[in-house]
Design an enzyme around this catalytic site. Sequence first.
Site, PDB file in Angstrom:
ATOM      1  CG  HIS A   1      42.925 -34.199   3.490  1.00 10.80           C
ATOM      2  ND1 HIS A   1      41.878 -35.004   4.177  1.00 10.80           N
ATOM      3  CD2 HIS A   1      43.858 -34.143   4.089  1.00 10.80           C
ATOM      4  CE1 HIS A   1      42.794 -35.415   5.346  1.00 10.80           C
ATOM      5  NE2 HIS A   1      43.924 -34.876   5.237  1.00 10.80           N
TER       6      HIS A   1
ATOM      7  CG  HIS B   1      48.378 -29.203   9.677  1.00 10.14           C
ATOM      8  ND1 HIS B   1      48.322 -29.452   7.948  1.00 10.14           N
ATOM      9  CD2 HIS B   1      47.827 -30.298  10.114  1.00 10.14           C
ATOM     10  CE1 HIS B   1      47.680 -30.405   8.055  1.00 10.14           C
ATOM     11  NE2 HIS B   1      47.232 -30.905   9.139  1.00 10.14           N
TER      12      HIS B   1
END
Length: 297
Positions: free
Chosen positions: A76, A260
């Site tokens: 993030h 991911h």
Amino acid sequence: MICKFQRTIKREITIKGIGLHSGEPVTLKLIPAESYDGINFIRNNVLIPARIEYANGFEFSTSLSREGQSVRTVEHLMAALYFTGIDNLFIEVSSEELPILDGSSILFIEKIKDAGIVSLNEEKIYAVINDQITVSDGDKFIKGRPYEGFVATFQASYNNKIIGNKMYRYDSTVKDDFLNVAKARTYCFLEEIEFLRERGLAKGGSLDNAVVFKGDTVLNPEGLRFEDEPVKHKVLDLVGDLYLLGMPIIGEIYSYKGGHRLNASFVRKLIEESKFDVKYASEVIDSMSGLNAKISS
């Protein structure tokens, strides 16, 4: 948006919060850096470059490690640094996991903008995709191809009426499109929470920092920020993980159900197969038609 010069922040920033998975309090210090320093985390006096070479954990987040020290859930903040054009920064981390804040990137971006962004003397460097490339894992895949600009698309496939087969296409040349992605919060399903906590994860999760689904219902009292918030958040994760290449990408990326681990595999394959050319901003601008090249200092 093509930034011509490398960037850092004008002044040091302190950000406090808790880790989504660890539940532990954490303090970040974002410290200005010089041209070519790159983005680096610092944990217990160990420098951990924000590069794919140091990425070794992908269980519901992306982790970096070096010399026995780790930082978790970096995606993030990495997305926020991409969206604000920051190339050079030192990030001191007091605990292993970065703060989750509200579950998106927008609060990181606001802190960075409040501190101010400064252009440095050296030209920005870009990774220009020069050929088609695909990575896959079962029915999941990520494809990249040459493109004049940067586009990142995520296509979902959920047995869920809210998410379903929704797709979002982020285009860096569209004014303020990054806000649609940056505000999108992480999410999970209620039935996953017990499983996550049994594995020592999601200890800091709450309705304040994540969207929680119970079947086809959103448990958060305020509902979704966007009808397609989950897929926009997947684009956010993709952008953050791609930035571990060490430079912004010029190209089009399409992810079908990627996560991911697959994001990291894509970046590694880009490097291993030399599917990109390293170019200064001026070279990128000169090579574009002008239709997609919006230039910023």
